[in-house]
Motif scaffolding. Structure first.
Motif, PDB file in Angstrom:
ATOM      1  N   ASP A 203      62.042  16.502   9.347  1.00  0.00           N
ATOM      2  CA  ASP A 203      60.689  16.378   9.911  1.00  0.00           C
ATOM      3  C   ASP A 203      59.897  17.622   9.509  1.00  0.00           C
ATOM      4  OD1 ASP A 203      58.335  16.107  11.277  1.00  0.00           O
ATOM      5  OD2 ASP A 203      59.253  15.778  13.244  1.00  0.00           O
TER       6      ASP A 203
ATOM      7  N   ASN B 119      57.057  18.493  10.053  1.00  0.00           N
ATOM      8  CA  ASN B 119      56.135  18.962  11.083  1.00  0.00           C
ATOM      9  C   ASN B 119      56.846  19.337  12.379  1.00  0.00           C
ATOM     10  OD1 ASN B 119      53.679  18.726   9.600  1.00  0.00           O
ATOM     11  ND2 ASN B 119      53.781  16.502   9.850  1.00  0.00           N
TER      12      ASN B 119
ATOM     13  N   GLU C 267      54.103  28.531   8.715  1.00  0.00           N
ATOM     14  CA  GLU C 267      54.280  27.079   8.796  1.00  0.00           C
ATOM     15  C   GLU C 267      54.390  26.638  10.252  1.00  0.00           C
ATOM     16  OE1 GLU C 267      54.415  24.397   6.444  1.00  0.00           O
ATOM     17  OE2 GLU C 267      53.208  26.006   5.573  1.00  0.00           O
TER      18      GLU C 267
ATOM     19  N   ILE D 106      51.740  24.132  12.333  1.00  0.00           N
ATOM     20  CA  ILE D 106      52.141  22.934  13.070  1.00  0.00           C
ATOM     21  C   ILE D 106      51.799  23.061  14.552  1.00  0.00           C
ATOM     22  CG2 ILE D 106      54.127  21.508  13.728  1.00  0.00           C
ATOM     23  CD1 ILE D 106      55.468  22.602  11.082  1.00  0.00           C
TER      24      ILE D 106
END
Length: 602
Positions: A64, A66, A93, A97
């Motif tokens: 995943d 995200n 990152e 998210i």
């Protein structure tokens, strides 16, 4: 199953067999769920299997892209092994998210550790905006700001932290250190005592408290705290500096010199090196090594002049003020002062002079009399001077603003003076004659004359050459006046301007004044003390000759605390003769005052 994950699970089974079996089942059955892989990664980190942990976090991110915890966990692993650049990429990152305060904090910290201070500060601020009580972000941001000389902003943040978490020992320690640097010694003392209460074995808290106590001349407590700090960390720089001063005060000069020379040989940073060298200069002076002493003082004071808060102060502000006062004061003194208002407020007397002219010794002698009390170096008149500007609408600067003050406004200033005295004395006025002692109040003689036309001035004098050498070789808490003393020539220039103001003023002065020489106190204590007490309108008391016994029981905030707690000694007389070569360069500046105050040219 991915071979890397299978191998990671096999590694985990060695120490966490049951958890490894549960995770194997979850990873195999929940093919789209990244959480079991992230949980595996954290367990592997705990087990010391970094490479396998990294593979697990990356596998979670693949399942995943995200899922922020996978990026975040990998970032924590990279930070843990010192790969701060890779950690920052992972945290970025995670923030993309889910821009939570924790994610932002870790991103900021990774950038901070790489030295990317501007970006780090921006992300700490974003974390605080996301969570106004995110103490870790506040603390790190405050440390960052203090490191880039934004001390006021750092101070405010540390104060916010302790208001949110009153048990944050590191924040109390940092707050105390900044208050100490800012000259707020009482505030520093309070904060550092709290830090020590919370962290009784923390060397930095103990050392900072010892340093503050030493500057406040609370030497017994300073010695105790320095000893505790050195027990916790024998190499602590600040504690060693304080201990060296204690050694000097106790006459253990060889021991003090050895400790300071050891510090000077280390990389202790420019601020601590400056303080080390100034202290070494004082020790070597006592050891009759003038060339070494003077060289150490010159290098040390030059370093201190370049450090905060001194480096951020206006070097010309106080000399410019003295210049304005010198041109304004004689005429102001010839202007009739209004009679004092019928306000039932007492009249303070003032003890003034140049720094290191014997004001502390004079103060301790006269306030050993039961009818005299003193204010110990509080800049109340500076506060009143600033208030004159406010009363006149803020357009006219001090001292000219004083010319526009009405009798009613002068009455307000008198009342504010005594309000400030009450603040300094737990809400009470003194029960006997108050002596306001601050040497450079000398520049405010016209203000004193306007506010307190029934006052008296006791003016401490000392050989100008001794005054300047002694002031230059001493450590002072920096302010716009004291930063002049970091350079010997500027010290002499300040002496010249301040004492020119005095000589130009005294012929117009309507207030009674008495000049007393330090050398006369040393040569004839009783005769000089009798003259001073008679001038101050109190009867003779023999107890003043035992002033040093009373001084041992008092809090004295000046560097002379230890000296005035002993019988008078002669070693400070004609001290300048040990430094004839540098003093010779000051002769054009000081010669008129050597003559005016009755000292010998030779």
């Amino acid at each position: 199953m991915d071979p890397a994950i299978d191998q990671a699970l096999q590694l985990l089974q060695r120490t966490h067999n049951r958890q490894a079996n549960l995770l194997r089942r979850a990873i195999s059955q929940r093919l789209q769920d990244p959480r079991p892989l992230v949980d595996l990664g954290h367990l592997l980190v705990e087990a010391g299997q970094g490479d396998a942990a990294a593979a697990s976090f990356m596998a979670g991110a693949q399942r995943d892209p995200n899922f922020a915890p996978a990026r975040f966990g990998l970032g924590q692993l990279m930070e843990r092994v010192g790969h701060y650049g890779d950690a920052a990429i992972c945290y970025e990152e995670a923030v993309r998210i889910e821009p939570s305060s924790d994610h932002l904090f870790h991103l900021a910290r990774a950038l901070h550790l790489q030295g990317q201070l501007e970006d780090a500060g921006r992300h700490y601020q974003r974390a605080i905006e996301a969570d106004p009580k995110h103490v870790r972000s506040m603390y790190n941001l405050a440390v960052l700001l203090a490191g880039v000389q934004q001390e006021a902003a750092a101070l405010q943040l540390f104060e916010t932290i302790v208001s949110i978490d009153s048990n944050h020992g590191q924040a109390w320690c940092s707050l105390g250190a900044l208050r100490r640097q800012d000259g707020d010694l009482d505030g520093a003392n309070q904060a550092l005592r709290r830090a020590v209460a919370l962290q009784p074995k923390d060397a930095l808290s103990l050392a900072n408290l010892a340093d503050t106590l030493a500057v406040q001349s609370q030497l017994k407590q300073a010695r105790t705290m320095a000893g505790r700090a050195l027990k916790a960390d024998p190499d602590n720089i600040i504690a060693n500096l304080v201990q060296a001063r204690m050694d000097r005060e106790d006459g253990n000069l060889e021991q003090a010199a050895a400790r300071l020379e050891g510090l000077a040989s280390r990389d202790v940073g420019p601020l601590n090196r400056g303080r080390t060298l100034v202290e070494l200069g004082m020790v070597k002076d006592r050891m009759k090594e003038p060339e070494v002493a003077f060289a150490a003082s010159c290098e040390g004071q030059a370093l201190l002049a370049k450090q905060p808060p001194a480096a951020g102060m206006d070097l010309n502000a106080f000399p410019n003020l003295v210049e304005q006062l010198t041109s304004w004061t004689p005429q102001a003194l010839q202007t009739p002062s209004p009679p004092p208002p019928d306000d039932d407020l007492p009249t303070p007397f003032f003890l003034i002079g140049f720094p290191r002219s014997g004001t502390t010794l004079t103060e301790q002698i006269i306030t050993s009399h039961t009818g005299l009390d003193s204010l110990d170096e509080l800049s109340i008149l500076d506060t009143i001077a600033a208030r004159t500007v406010d009363l006149c609408g803020g357009q006219t600067p001090y001292p000219q603003a004083l010319d526009s003050c009405t009798p009613e406004q002068l009455g307000q200033l008198r009342a504010q003076y005594w309000d400030e005295v009450r603040k300094a004395r737990d809400g009470e006025l003194p029960k006997c004659q108050l002596i306001d002692k601050l040497p450079l109040n000398l520049v405010h003689v016209a203000l004193i004359s306007r506010l307190f036309p029934e006052s008296r001035l006791l003016v401490a004098l000392r050989d100008p050459r001794d005054c300047c050498i002694s002031a230059f070789m001493q450590y002072f808490v920096p302010n716009e006046a004291m930063i002049q003393l970091y350079d010997l020539r500027r010290t002499a220039e300040l002496y010249q301007s301040v004492m020119t103001l005095w000589l130009n003023s005294r012929e117009h002065l309507k207030l009674p004044y008495l000049e007393t020489r330090y050398e006369d106190l040393v040569d004839d204590l009783e005769g000089t003390a009798r003259r001073m007490l008679e001038f101050l309108q109190v009867d003779w008391e023999p107890s003043v000759l035992e002033y040093h016994e009373q001084a041992k029981k008092k809090h004295i905030s000046t560097p002379s605390q230890r000296d005035v707690s002993r019988p008078i000694f002669r070693r400070s007389l004609a001290r300048w003769r040990r430094y004839e070569e540098p003093v010779r360069e000051l002769q054009p500046l000081l010669a008129p005052f050597v003559s005016a105050f009755g000292y010998s040219d030779g």
